[in-house]
Design a protein around this motif. Sequence first.
Motif, short mmCIF file in Angstrom:
data_model
loop_
_atom_site.label_atom_id
_atom_site.label_comp_id
_atom_site.label_asym_id
_atom_site.label_seq_id
_atom_site.Cartn_x
_atom_site.Cartn_y
_atom_site.Cartn_z
N UNK A 24 -0.01 -11.71 -8.13
CA UNK A 24 1.11 -11.21 -7.34
C UNK A 24 0.56 -10.33 -6.22
N UNK A 25 1.09 -10.52 -5.03
CA UNK A 25 0.68 -9.71 -3.89
C UNK A 25 1.46 -8.40 -3.90
N UNK A 26 0.79 -7.32 -3.59
CA UNK A 26 1.46 -6.02 -3.52
C UNK A 26 2.31 -5.95 -2.26
N UNK A 27 3.42 -5.26 -2.37
CA UNK A 27 4.30 -5.09 -1.21
C UNK A 27 3.60 -4.23 -0.17
N UNK A 28 3.87 -4.54 1.08
CA UNK A 28 3.32 -3.75 2.16
C UNK A 28 4.32 -2.66 2.54
N UNK A 43 -1.10 4.50 -2.54
CA UNK A 43 -1.57 5.11 -3.79
C UNK A 43 -0.63 4.80 -4.95
N UNK A 44 0.68 4.89 -4.69
CA UNK A 44 1.66 4.63 -5.74
C UNK A 44 1.60 3.19 -6.21
N UNK A 45 1.59 2.25 -5.27
CA UNK A 45 1.56 0.84 -5.65
C UNK A 45 0.25 0.47 -6.33
N UNK A 46 -0.85 1.10 -5.93
CA UNK A 46 -2.14 0.81 -6.55
C UNK A 46 -2.22 1.35 -7.98
N UNK A 54 9.47 -4.80 -7.48
CA UNK A 54 10.09 -5.99 -6.90
C UNK A 54 10.50 -5.67 -5.47
N UNK A 55 10.70 -6.70 -4.65
CA UNK A 55 11.15 -6.43 -3.28
C UNK A 55 12.43 -5.59 -3.21
#
Length: 143
Positions: A24-28, A43-46, A54-55
């Motif tokens: 799954x690609x991380x949201x930008x 930092x949060x998404x990582x 989710x989007x």
Amino acid sequence: MPTRHRGRRAASEFEVPPLQLVAAARMKAPAGLPRAAQAIWRTTLASYPADFFRPSDAALLKAWCTAAAMADEATAVLAREGMFADNGHGRQMPHPAVGILSTCTAMLNNVGMKLRLTPSARMRIDAAATRANAAPASKRPWT
């Protein structure tokens, strides 16, 4: 009319194509997000698995990151200028950054619970998983 075979079947009749896993690609970070908030976004998404958000979480994540960046800035202002400010009439009053910090902290708590970013929200996930995986105490739980 084709005939149905009763009994055992050959393994070839049950072949399933191999499973292909796609990462799954991380949201930008959304456009227009301030630079400090973008760093918090990354930092949060990582810190979570790629498929954790989710989007539909993007608006709440944006609010979380913006509030965190504003709280950091308010903290820096208070460290530099102090907790109290002169009101122009010779009286000391709480610095305006105190209110900003308080509002941002409340927002971080509220949005963090909704996104399951806070320790108590994560504990609820862990507790639910533990209860779901626990063996039943008896065959009749009502006794």
